[in-house]
Motif scaffolding. Structure first.
Motif, PDB file in Angstrom:
ATOM      1  N   SER A   1       0.907  -1.356   0.002  1.00  0.00           N
ATOM      2  CA  SER A   1       0.003  -0.156  -0.046  1.00  0.00           C
ATOM      3  C   SER A   1       0.606   1.138  -0.030  1.00  0.00           C
ATOM      4  CB  SER A   1      -0.847  -0.020   1.167  1.00  0.00           C
ATOM      5  OG  SER A   1      -0.310   0.176   2.417  1.00  0.00           O
ATOM      6  N   VAL A   2       2.032   1.286   0.494  1.00  0.00           N
ATOM      7  CA  VAL A   2       2.940   2.446   0.349  1.00  0.00           C
ATOM      8  C   VAL A   2       3.562   2.455  -0.816  1.00  0.00           C
ATOM      9  CG1 VAL A   2       3.395   2.376   2.845  1.00  0.00           C
ATOM     10  CG2 VAL A   2       5.014   1.513   1.289  1.00  0.00           C
ATOM     11  N   LEU A   3       3.425   1.576  -1.873  1.00  0.00           N
ATOM     12  CA  LEU A   3       3.965   1.843  -3.323  1.00  0.00           C
ATOM     13  C   LEU A   3       3.513   3.143  -4.004  1.00  0.00           C
ATOM     14  CD1 LEU A   3       3.637  -1.762  -4.920  1.00  0.00           C
ATOM     15  CD2 LEU A   3       5.753  -0.521  -3.999  1.00  0.00           C
ATOM     16  N   THR A   4       2.267   3.266  -3.687  1.00  0.00           N
ATOM     17  CA  THR A   4       1.816   4.543  -4.330  1.00  0.00           C
ATOM     18  C   THR A   4       1.796   5.972  -3.563  1.00  0.00           C
ATOM     19  OG1 THR A   4      -0.511   4.213  -3.482  1.00  0.00           O
ATOM     20  CG2 THR A   4      -0.148   3.183  -5.487  1.00  0.00           C
ATOM     21  N   GLY A   5       2.095   5.587  -2.311  1.00  0.00           N
ATOM     22  CA  GLY A   5       2.364   6.844  -1.322  1.00  0.00           C
ATOM     23  C   GLY A   5       1.017   7.866  -1.143  1.00  0.00           C
ATOM     24  N   SER A   6       0.050   7.139  -1.417  1.00  0.00           N
ATOM     25  CA  SER A   6      -1.346   8.218  -1.249  1.00  0.00           C
ATOM     26  C   SER A   6      -2.440   7.206  -0.507  1.00  0.00           C
ATOM     27  CB  SER A   6      -1.821   8.640  -2.665  1.00  0.00           C
ATOM     28  OG  SER A   6      -0.915   9.276  -3.449  1.00  0.00           O
ATOM     29  N   LEU A   7      -2.379   7.595   0.462  1.00  0.00           N
ATOM     30  CA  LEU A   7      -3.590   6.789   1.372  1.00  0.00           C
ATOM     31  C   LEU A   7      -4.936   6.872   0.785  1.00  0.00           C
ATOM     32  CD1 LEU A   7      -3.591   4.919   3.888  1.00  0.00           C
ATOM     33  CD2 LEU A   7      -3.970   7.259   5.233  1.00  0.00           C
ATOM     34  N   GLY A   8      -5.146   8.180   0.413  1.00  0.00           N
ATOM     35  CA  GLY A   8      -6.615   8.525  -0.027  1.00  0.00           C
ATOM     36  C   GLY A   8      -7.099   7.637  -1.368  1.00  0.00           C
ATOM     37  N   MET A   9      -5.921   6.905  -2.000  1.00  0.00           N
ATOM     38  CA  MET A   9      -6.071   6.189  -3.476  1.00  0.00           C
ATOM     39  C   MET A   9      -6.420   4.865  -3.243  1.00  0.00           C
ATOM     40  SD  MET A   9      -6.073   8.740  -5.382  1.00  0.00           S
ATOM     41  CE  MET A   9      -6.112   7.790  -6.750  1.00  0.00           C
ATOM     42  N   LEU A  10      -6.445   4.305  -1.971  1.00  0.00           N
ATOM     43  CA  LEU A  10      -6.299   2.743  -1.992  1.00  0.00           C
ATOM     44  C   LEU A  10      -7.733   2.162  -1.502  1.00  0.00           C
ATOM     45  CD1 LEU A  10      -3.024   2.605   0.189  1.00  0.00           C
ATOM     46  CD2 LEU A  10      -3.454   1.670  -2.068  1.00  0.00           C
ATOM     47  N   PRO A  11      -8.298   1.447  -2.336  1.00  0.00           N
ATOM     48  CA  PRO A  11      -9.557   0.585  -2.063  1.00  0.00           C
ATOM     49  C   PRO A  11      -9.291  -0.677  -1.516  1.00  0.00           C
ATOM     50  CG  PRO A  11      -9.075   0.602  -4.459  1.00  0.00           C
ATOM     51  CD  PRO A  11      -7.857   1.218  -3.885  1.00  0.00           C
ATOM     52  N   SER A  12     -10.485  -1.376  -0.927  1.00  0.00           N
ATOM     53  CA  SER A  12     -10.211  -2.626  -0.639  1.00  0.00           C
ATOM     54  C   SER A  12     -11.618  -3.467  -0.778  1.00  0.00           C
ATOM     55  CB  SER A  12      -9.758  -2.772   0.884  1.00  0.00           C
ATOM     56  OG  SER A  12     -10.505  -2.432   1.743  1.00  0.00           O
ATOM     57  N   ALA A  13     -11.430  -4.552  -0.784  1.00  0.00           N
ATOM     58  CA  ALA A  13     -12.947  -5.488  -0.785  1.00  0.00           C
ATOM     59  C   ALA A  13     -12.736  -6.621   0.276  1.00  0.00           C
ATOM     60  CB  ALA A  13     -13.137  -5.850  -2.089  1.00  0.00           C
TER      61      ALA A  13
END
Ligand code: NAD
Length: 368
Positions: free
Chosen positions: A252-264
């Motif tokens: 999840s830190v690959l993208t560096g943007s917490l506001g961009m990570l979805p989950s299911a």
């Protein structure tokens, strides 16, 4: 198609980002002639205030009857001092258990305009687009109390799985791979653990049912290293509960943007709980500046994994990418020469794109 969706906004920015996702789902519903109905229920701190419990029975009943559940986030300083049974996160753990969610899916995608936000070199993270499928209700975190012990001198935890439990999660991962690039990496520690050797055997058995999927086995230590040196090498990763917990946070830190990570998180019947990875962000709640993209992307996962609406999911994902490519972003993201907008503005831009792209798709389909 008719689908009934339960919305659990929860606390803090949860209400704002859920409203955005609902706007986007309504646009998709109208453009594709579906009929999505919505019902909102309390969970977390707001449920403690209203019902005296973070997970009211009415919420559980509604979620069990729904085709899918979309959750915002729970928690905040207002409820920090409460006894543990009243803590907002108890609501979250409780609903995951009540719905028997055995698979956790965490996609991680590097958006070209946001590569600079990654702690890794842009050349490493560029092109990353992977999905981690984590077993969620078994393995090392769920040994029965009698199998756990600690007497001050020694301690025991148990990693146990039944064949059915592994078959179920591996099958979900193969299905997910067929919806993506068709490559599955099964991560284990088969050079040490009996459970991993068994896991590998089951993956080998299952692969005969999915001849279009290429399969690779990787030790967890090697996978951890490869995730940060060559993430582009992965498509779908499937793994045991604890390995998945660690690898999904690493990824999840690959993208560096917490506001961009979805989950299911999905159960046997295909009913899922979809939610952003971030929390309730009390520091920005109510200001209209929260980034709704993780929740909007969670809604896209819902369409793909619970409703088998791949075109619709793809359209949302493309719209999100286009808005970023055009330089629009919320305050938590930085885009060079971009334009900072609020929660509602970025949502409206996505809704407009869905309307126009969907029109383009139907015109094109007329000529197929
Ligand atoms: P957080 O994710 O809420 O916030 C961390 C930082 O990221 C904050 O500065 C916040 O403003 C920012 N941020 C997070 N999401 C954002 C978004 N969508 N747009 C813009 N900025 C965003 O984590 P935290 O501060 O550690 O926790 C706050 C509360 O949320 C706590 O009560 C915690 O227990 C809870 N929490 C809930 C969940 C969940 O519901 N799944 C997950 C994590 C934390």
């Amino acid at each position: 198609m008719k689908k009934h969706i339960v919305l659990l906004p929860g606390d803090g920015i949860g209400t704002e980002v859920i409203q955005s996702a609902k706007d986007v789902l309504e646009a998709v519903s109208a453009e594709f002639d579906h009929s999505f109905t919505f019902e909102t229920h309390d969970i977390g701190g707001c449920a403690v205030d209203m019902h005296g419990t973070p997970l009211p029975e009415s919420t559980i009943t509604a979620c069990k009857q729904a085709d899918a559940v979309l959750l915002g986030a729970v928690g905040g300083p207002k409820w920090d001092g409460l006894p543990s049974h009243l803590r907002p996160e108890k609501g979250l753990l409780g609903i995951r258990k009540a719905l028997n969610l055995f698979a956790n899916l965490r996609p991680v995608k590097a958006f070209p305009k946001l590569l600079h936000a990654s702690p890794l070199k842009e050349s490493v993270v560029s092109g990353s687009d992977l999905l981690i499928v984590r077993e969620l209700i078994g393995g090392l975190y769920f040994g029965t109390p009698s199998e756990r012990s600690s007497d001050g001198q020694s301690v025991v935890d148990t990693l146990a799985y039944t064949k059915d439990e592994i078959v179920q999660i591996v099958d979900k991962a193969f299905q997910s791979a067929t919806l993506r690039k068709g490559h599955l990496t099964s991560v284990d520690k088969a050079n040490v653990l009996e459970s991993s050797k068994f896991w590998r055997e089951i993956v080998e058995e299952k692969r005969t049912q999915y001849p279009e999927v290429t399969v690779e086995h990787m030790l967890v230590d090697a996978a951890a290293m490869k995730l940060v040196t060559n993430p582009d090498a992965f498509d779908v990763i499937v793994t045991e509960n604890m390995f998945g917990d660690i690898l999904s946070d690493e990824a999840s830190v690959l993208t560096g943007s917490l506001g961009m990570l979805p989950s299911a998180s999905i159960n046997e019947a295909g009913v899922g709980l979809y939610e952003p990875v971030h929390g309730s962000a009390p520091d920005i709640a109510g200001k209209g500046i929260a980034n709704p993209l993780a929740t909007i992307l969670s809604a896209a996962l819902m369409l793909r994994h619970s409703f088998q609406m791949d075109d619709e999911a793809q359209l949302i994902e493309t719209a999100v990418q286009s808005v970023l490519d055009d330089g629009y972003h919320t305050a938590d993201l930085q885009i060079e020469n971009g334009q900072k907008v609020g929660t509602k503005e970025i949502t409206d831009l996505i809704v407009e794109l869905i309307k126009s792209k969907s029109a383009t798709i139907s015109i094109l389909n007329c000529y197929v």
